[in-house]
Write a protein that holds these residues in place. Sequence first.
Motif, PDB file in Angstrom:
ATOM      1  N   LYS A   3       0.818  -1.071   0.177  1.00  0.00           N
ATOM      2  CA  LYS A   3      -0.038  -0.098   0.004  1.00  0.00           C
ATOM      3  C   LYS A   3       0.862   1.361  -0.009  1.00  0.00           C
ATOM      4  O   LYS A   3       0.767   2.111  -0.686  1.00  0.00           O
ATOM      5  N   LYS A   4       1.919   1.383   0.859  1.00  0.00           N
ATOM      6  CA  LYS A   4       2.750   2.286   0.799  1.00  0.00           C
ATOM      7  C   LYS A   4       3.574   2.648  -0.458  1.00  0.00           C
ATOM      8  O   LYS A   4       4.121   3.624  -0.388  1.00  0.00           O
ATOM      9  N   LEU A   5       3.710   1.405  -1.049  1.00  0.00           N
ATOM     10  CA  LEU A   5       4.500   1.416  -2.310  1.00  0.00           C
ATOM     11  C   LEU A   5       3.621   1.702  -3.709  1.00  0.00           C
ATOM     12  O   LEU A   5       4.100   1.736  -4.641  1.00  0.00           O
ATOM     13  N   GLY A   6       2.310   2.258  -3.443  1.00  0.00           N
ATOM     14  CA  GLY A   6       1.478   2.351  -4.429  1.00  0.00           C
ATOM     15  C   GLY A   6       0.505   1.565  -5.028  1.00  0.00           C
ATOM     16  O   GLY A   6       0.145   1.562  -6.090  1.00  0.00           O
ATOM     17  N   ASN A   7       0.353   0.070  -4.401  1.00  0.00           N
ATOM     18  CA  ASN A   7      -0.367  -0.780  -4.809  1.00  0.00           C
ATOM     19  C   ASN A   7      -1.159  -1.247  -3.964  1.00  0.00           C
ATOM     20  O   ASN A   7      -1.406  -2.542  -3.409  1.00  0.00           O
ATOM     21  N   PRO A   8      -2.417  -0.520  -3.598  1.00  0.00           N
ATOM     22  CA  PRO A   8      -3.262  -0.897  -2.652  1.00  0.00           C
ATOM     23  C   PRO A   8      -4.469  -1.675  -3.108  1.00  0.00           C
ATOM     24  O   PRO A   8      -5.067  -2.488  -2.208  1.00  0.00           O
ATOM     25  N   LEU A   9      -4.702  -1.969  -4.283  1.00  0.00           N
ATOM     26  CA  LEU A   9      -5.761  -2.622  -4.826  1.00  0.00           C
ATOM     27  C   LEU A   9      -5.363  -4.334  -4.873  1.00  0.00           C
ATOM     28  O   LEU A   9      -4.139  -4.387  -5.587  1.00  0.00           O
ATOM     29  N   MET A  10      -5.929  -5.042  -4.321  1.00  0.00           N
ATOM     30  CA  MET A  10      -5.561  -6.502  -4.530  1.00  0.00           C
ATOM     31  C   MET A  10      -7.033  -7.068  -5.011  1.00  0.00           C
ATOM     32  O   MET A  10      -8.102  -7.012  -4.593  1.00  0.00           O
ATOM     33  N   VAL A  11      -6.725  -8.242  -5.984  1.00  0.00           N
ATOM     34  CA  VAL A  11      -7.611  -8.909  -6.596  1.00  0.00           C
ATOM     35  C   VAL A  11      -7.533 -10.302  -6.648  1.00  0.00           C
ATOM     36  O   VAL A  11      -6.196 -10.729  -7.167  1.00  0.00           O
ATOM     37  N   TYR A  12      -8.353 -11.159  -6.364  1.00  0.00           N
ATOM     38  CA  TYR A  12      -8.222 -12.400  -6.596  1.00  0.00           C
ATOM     39  C   TYR A  12      -8.906 -12.749  -7.975  1.00  0.00           C
ATOM     40  O   TYR A  12      -9.978 -12.684  -8.017  1.00  0.00           O
ATOM     41  N   CYS A  13      -8.322 -13.588  -8.852  1.00  0.00           N
ATOM     42  CA  CYS A  13      -8.888 -13.835 -10.136  1.00  0.00           C
ATOM     43  C   CYS A  13      -8.993 -15.437 -10.251  1.00  0.00           C
ATOM     44  O   CYS A  13      -7.953 -15.966 -10.241  1.00  0.00           O
ATOM     45  N   ALA A  50      -2.587  -3.928  -7.773  1.00  0.00           N
ATOM     46  CA  ALA A  50      -2.390  -3.082  -8.696  1.00  0.00           C
ATOM     47  C   ALA A  50      -2.829  -1.446  -8.028  1.00  0.00           C
ATOM     48  O   ALA A  50      -3.065  -1.594  -6.484  1.00  0.00           O
ATOM     49  N   LYS A  51      -2.412  -0.460  -8.596  1.00  0.00           N
ATOM     50  CA  LYS A  51      -2.389   1.024  -7.802  1.00  0.00           C
ATOM     51  C   LYS A  51      -3.822   1.300  -8.001  1.00  0.00           C
ATOM     52  O   LYS A  51      -4.033   2.078  -6.831  1.00  0.00           O
ATOM     53  N   ASP A  52      -4.792   1.099  -8.830  1.00  0.00           N
ATOM     54  CA  ASP A  52      -6.024   1.478  -8.928  1.00  0.00           C
ATOM     55  C   ASP A  52      -6.870   0.541  -9.671  1.00  0.00           C
ATOM     56  O   ASP A  52      -6.461  -0.288 -10.283  1.00  0.00           O
ATOM     57  N   MET A  53      -8.093   0.713  -9.740  1.00  0.00           N
ATOM     58  CA  MET A  53      -9.065  -0.152 -10.666  1.00  0.00           C
ATOM     59  C   MET A  53      -8.619   0.144 -12.151  1.00  0.00           C
ATOM     60  O   MET A  53      -8.704  -0.640 -12.752  1.00  0.00           O
TER      61      MET A  53
END
Length: 152
Positions: free
Chosen positions: A59-69, A112-115
Amino acid sequence: MQLDAIDVKILQLIQENAQLTIKEIARQINLSMTPTHDRIKRLEQEEIIEKYVTILNRKKLGNPLMVYCSITLDKQQKNQFVEFEEAIRQYPEVIECCIVSGNYDYLIKVIAKDMEAYNDFYQRKLSALASVAHISSSFVMSEVKTTTVIPL
């Protein structure tokens, strides 16, 4: 390899903090430094200890979005599995990939950083793979538990 209580204690300590020195570990397990060092080397040689890593704050490195596919391939043929796995290994957004049983063939964990960044990954990389027939994305709203510690 049989683990005794001292081995287990060493593993517990270094799972919590891999930066502990031999001296600090030896003090906590009540052994001198040489046998402590020997035990750690044996655990490494037996591949009980695979590697030492640093866990970064995504999150602090700019990847707050987590997605399971959950992913289903077009055909369950060896060449398609190989092609898919080779592609997935090249995508830095994918931080975990497992073959699973059930309704899907693979479960991947993507950051990812965002949607918008996830959508770009989804459209340009993941869905562009010829072997992929279906993708189901689940967006993580909150992490309840995250650990790398293996119970001993």
